[in-house]
Structure formats: C-alpha cells, structure tokens
Scaffold this motif. Structure first.
Motif, short mmCIF file in Angstrom:
data_model
loop_
_atom_site.label_atom_id
_atom_site.label_comp_id
_atom_site.label_asym_id
_atom_site.label_seq_id
_atom_site.Cartn_x
_atom_site.Cartn_y
_atom_site.Cartn_z
N LYS A 118 0.83 -1.21 0.00
CA LYS A 118 0.00 0.00 0.00
C LYS A 118 0.86 1.26 0.00
CE LYS A 118 -4.26 -1.80 1.98
NZ LYS A 118 -5.37 -1.03 1.44
N ASP A 160 0.90 4.09 -2.93
CA ASP A 160 0.71 5.52 -2.63
C ASP A 160 1.85 6.35 -3.22
OD1 ASP A 160 -1.70 5.18 -1.28
OD2 ASP A 160 -0.72 4.98 0.67
N SER A 201 -4.14 4.46 -6.18
CA SER A 201 -5.07 4.39 -5.06
C SER A 201 -4.90 3.08 -4.30
CB SER A 201 -6.51 4.51 -5.59
OG SER A 201 -7.42 4.38 -4.53
N SER A 202 -4.25 3.16 -3.14
CA SER A 202 -3.99 1.95 -2.36
C SER A 202 -5.27 1.39 -1.72
CB SER A 202 -2.95 2.23 -1.28
OG SER A 202 -3.43 3.18 -0.35
N GLU A 203 -6.32 2.21 -1.65
CA GLU A 203 -7.58 1.73 -1.05
C GLU A 203 -8.22 0.61 -1.88
OE1 GLU A 203 -7.33 5.22 -1.74
OE2 GLU A 203 -6.41 5.52 0.22
N LYS A 204 -7.83 0.52 -3.13
CA LYS A 204 -8.42 -0.49 -4.02
C LYS A 204 -7.78 -1.87 -3.84
CE LYS A 204 -9.64 2.75 -7.69
NZ LYS A 204 -9.45 3.07 -9.12
N ASN A 225 -6.08 -4.98 -1.26
CA ASN A 225 -5.97 -5.59 0.05
C ASN A 225 -5.46 -7.02 -0.14
OD1 ASN A 225 -8.20 -7.35 -0.51
ND2 ASN A 225 -9.59 -5.68 -0.02
#
Length: 100
Positions: free
Chosen positions: A29, A33, A38-41, A43
């Motif tokens: 992540k 960044d 977009s690291s939110e996408k 996991n």
C-alpha cells in the motif's frame, strides 16, 4: 502449523523468515501511494483473487488452485474472475451447439 516451510515462502525477510501478511500489505500500500495509485483499491484478497484467476487461466486443475491458495473449501472459485470476452465466447459456443 503450515504445510509450507520458510524456504517455500515467496517473500522472506533478510533473516529468512516469511513476511507477515500485515507487513507485506502495508508495504505494498505504501508503494502504491508513492506511485500515485489508489492503495484503497488493494488488500490481501486482491492477491488471492489474482493468483486464483492466473492459475485458472493457466488451466491448473481445481485441486491445485485450492491447495496453492491454502483453501479448505471450494470458496476459491469466488475469487476467479472471468473476463467478458470469455463469457461472450461461451455464449457463442452454446448458441452454435443449439443451432446444430
């Protein structure tokens, strides 16, 4: 106890220990960044999904996908993404079979 030894781990520390899930994901992540992505996408499931999909595309047998992903059930099938082109081709094949 894992069926995999430390020497079979894909990512290891300088000491030869397997990376923890949290360590690996947090560093991925952070790298995303820094690249402006977009690291939110992403996991942990992103990697499981990608690995299952890649194994399926490589035509690995189901039991191998299940074993490599360390799944104890057939839930790995939910991680395999099928492209719209593959679905379209399947529909064409089904239609041509009905017309023959």
């Amino acid at each position: 106890m894992s069926i995999f030894s430390n020497s079979e781990s894909f990512f290891i520390t300088n000491k030869g220990d397997p990376l923890s899930r949290n360590f690996f994901i947090s560093h991925v992540k952070c790298t995303l960044d820094k690249l402006g992505l977009s690291s939110e996408k992403y996991n942990g499931h992103s990697f499981r999904s990608g690995a299952a999909t890649t194994a399926h595309k490589a035509r690995l047998e189901d039991h191998l996908i299940q074993t490599l992903g360390r799944w104890s059930s057939d839930c790995y099938t939910k991680y395999i993404h099928t492209s719209p082109d593959v679905l379209r081709q399947a529909q064409i094949q089904m239609t041509s079979t009905l017309n023959n």
